[in-house]
Design an enzyme around this catalytic site. Structure first.
Site, mmCIF file in Angstrom:
data_model
loop_
_atom_site.group_PDB
_atom_site.id
_atom_site.type_symbol
_atom_site.label_atom_id
_atom_site.label_comp_id
_atom_site.label_asym_id
_atom_site.label_seq_id
_atom_site.Cartn_x
_atom_site.Cartn_y
_atom_site.Cartn_z
ATOM 1 N N CYS A 89 0.839 -1.197 0.000
ATOM 2 C CA CYS A 89 0.000 0.000 0.000
ATOM 3 C C CYS A 89 0.883 1.260 0.000
ATOM 4 O O CYS A 89 1.545 1.528 -0.984
ATOM 5 C CB CYS A 89 -0.975 -0.063 1.172
ATOM 6 S SG CYS A 89 -2.373 1.061 0.996
ATOM 7 N N HIS A 206 -3.305 -5.800 1.224
ATOM 8 C CA HIS A 206 -2.594 -5.972 2.494
ATOM 9 C C HIS A 206 -2.521 -7.449 2.900
ATOM 10 O O HIS A 206 -3.416 -7.928 3.615
ATOM 11 C CB HIS A 206 -3.335 -5.218 3.606
ATOM 12 C CG HIS A 206 -3.195 -3.734 3.522
ATOM 13 N ND1 HIS A 206 -2.254 -3.043 4.248
ATOM 14 C CD2 HIS A 206 -3.879 -2.818 2.810
ATOM 15 C CE1 HIS A 206 -2.358 -1.747 3.982
ATOM 16 N NE2 HIS A 206 -3.338 -1.576 3.115
ATOM 17 N N GLU A 208 -0.770 -8.758 5.166
ATOM 18 C CA GLU A 208 -0.645 -8.885 6.626
ATOM 19 C C GLU A 208 -2.006 -8.866 7.318
ATOM 20 O O GLU A 208 -2.139 -9.307 8.445
ATOM 21 C CB GLU A 208 0.282 -7.783 7.177
ATOM 22 C CG GLU A 208 -0.331 -6.400 7.364
ATOM 23 C CD GLU A 208 -0.502 -5.611 6.063
ATOM 24 O OE1 GLU A 208 -0.306 -6.185 4.978
ATOM 25 O OE2 GLU A 208 -0.861 -4.420 6.155
#
Lengths: 233, 86
Positions: A89, A206, A208
């Site tokens: 990002c 994302h 994560e």
């Protein structure tokens, strides 16, 4: 603990640094260090993560000021020697501004900050970040951005294709890539690319945030495991 | 003796690149009843001073600042005016 060390750079305004730490350390069990943007020491990290957020308030252009943080000289040197770097990002935006990846991220084509789960096809399943993930896997990973509209000129786009640098594309749940599944206007639905050498990955989604089984989505784990398996095992 | 120059830089996104911000603002114009407004684009005007010995040094610094930080040459062009403060 596994022997691979992840380093997560913390810029003023980063806000996914702790998400990445949580996913990599608490969920996946890797050794992880935070790397302050004013430092130069990468603390012997094997993988550098530039996390999401709004470094320097997104002032001027996203990522434009963060690329001049002292730690970035070390990150660029590390990348140029073949070190593994992932920009997620805002981290992707920083990699573009730093010239480690080609292109720019413009404001989303609709005036909406898009925050939702999206589906990704793996366009290049022979990259350091995807090799070993089962063929035709569609990844479910969230995005959260206002400026994720990936843009490159035609020559650079052809070069990306020629060198197999396009890694992820936005698609439907069944893996169909079409304009209907393009959340931000990115050219040819591009969601993630690598550099020519294949050691630097930039992606808007994302991974994560898609690691904790409690959230009922864990496809981000596939990417982090692929890196460790492909490069360090 | 050093001279002070006032600089105004205009950074414009290339015409080929969409400006969703301008489009969104134009929706506001329509709501305001301004139906004749079209092609709204939002660019950047940046002002600063340069304190150097001569004009060519000032221009050199301005160009370095614009090329390496203020604009992104992939999507933007810049132009500037430079005026000595008497």
């Amino acid at each position: 603990m596994k022997s691979v060390k992840f380093g997560i750079v913390v810029f003023p305004g980063s806000n996914c640094d702790h998400d990445a730490y949580y996913a990599l350390n608490k969920i996946l069990g890797f050794e992880v260090n935070f790397l302050w943007h004013k430092d130069k020491n990468l603390k012997e990290s094997n993988v550098i993560i530039l996390p999401g957020g709004f470094s320097y308030g997104d002032y001027l252009r996203t990522g434009a000021i963060a690329r001049f943080s002292p730690i970035m000289n070390s990150v660029i040197e590390f990348a140029n020697k073949g070190g593994i770097v992932i920009g997620i990002c805002n981290g992707f935006q920083i990699l573009l501004e730093a010239g480690l990846l080609p292109g720019v991220l413009l404001k989303n084509i609709s005036p909406i900050f898009v925050c939702k789960d999206v589906y990704l096809t793996i366009e290049n399943n022979n990259s350091n970040f995807t090799r070993g993930i089962m063929d035709k896997t569609v990844l479910k990973i969230p995005i959260a951005h206002g400026e994720g509209n990936y843009f490159v000129n035609d020559d650079t786009l052809n070069e990306l294709k020629y060198n197999n640098q396009i890694v992820f594309k936005y698609c439907s749940e069944k893996g169909q890539v079409s304009e209907n599944n393009n959340p931000n206007g990115s050219v040819e639905n591009i969601a993630g690319i690598v550099n020519k050498n294949g050691n630097v990955l930039g992606m808007m989604p994302h991974p994560e945030r898609s690691c904790d089984p409690l959230l009922n989505k864990t496809d981000g784990q596939l990417i982090f495991h692929a890196i460790v398996n492909n490069i360090f095992n | 003796m050093k001279r002070l120059y006032k600089v105004r830089v205009l950074i414009k996104r290339r015409a080929s690149i969409l400006d969703p911000q301008g489009k969104a603002v134009e929706i506001g114009a329509k709501h305001l009843g301004l139906t004749n407004i079209q092609n709204t684009r939002i660019d950047k005007l940046i002002e600063f001073d340069v304190n150097v010995n001569d004009k060519s040094t000032a221009e050199n610094e301005v160009n370095l600042y614009c090329k390496n930080l203020l604009s992104n040459p992939i999507m933007e062009d810049y132009q500037y005016t430079l005026e000595e403060v008497k």
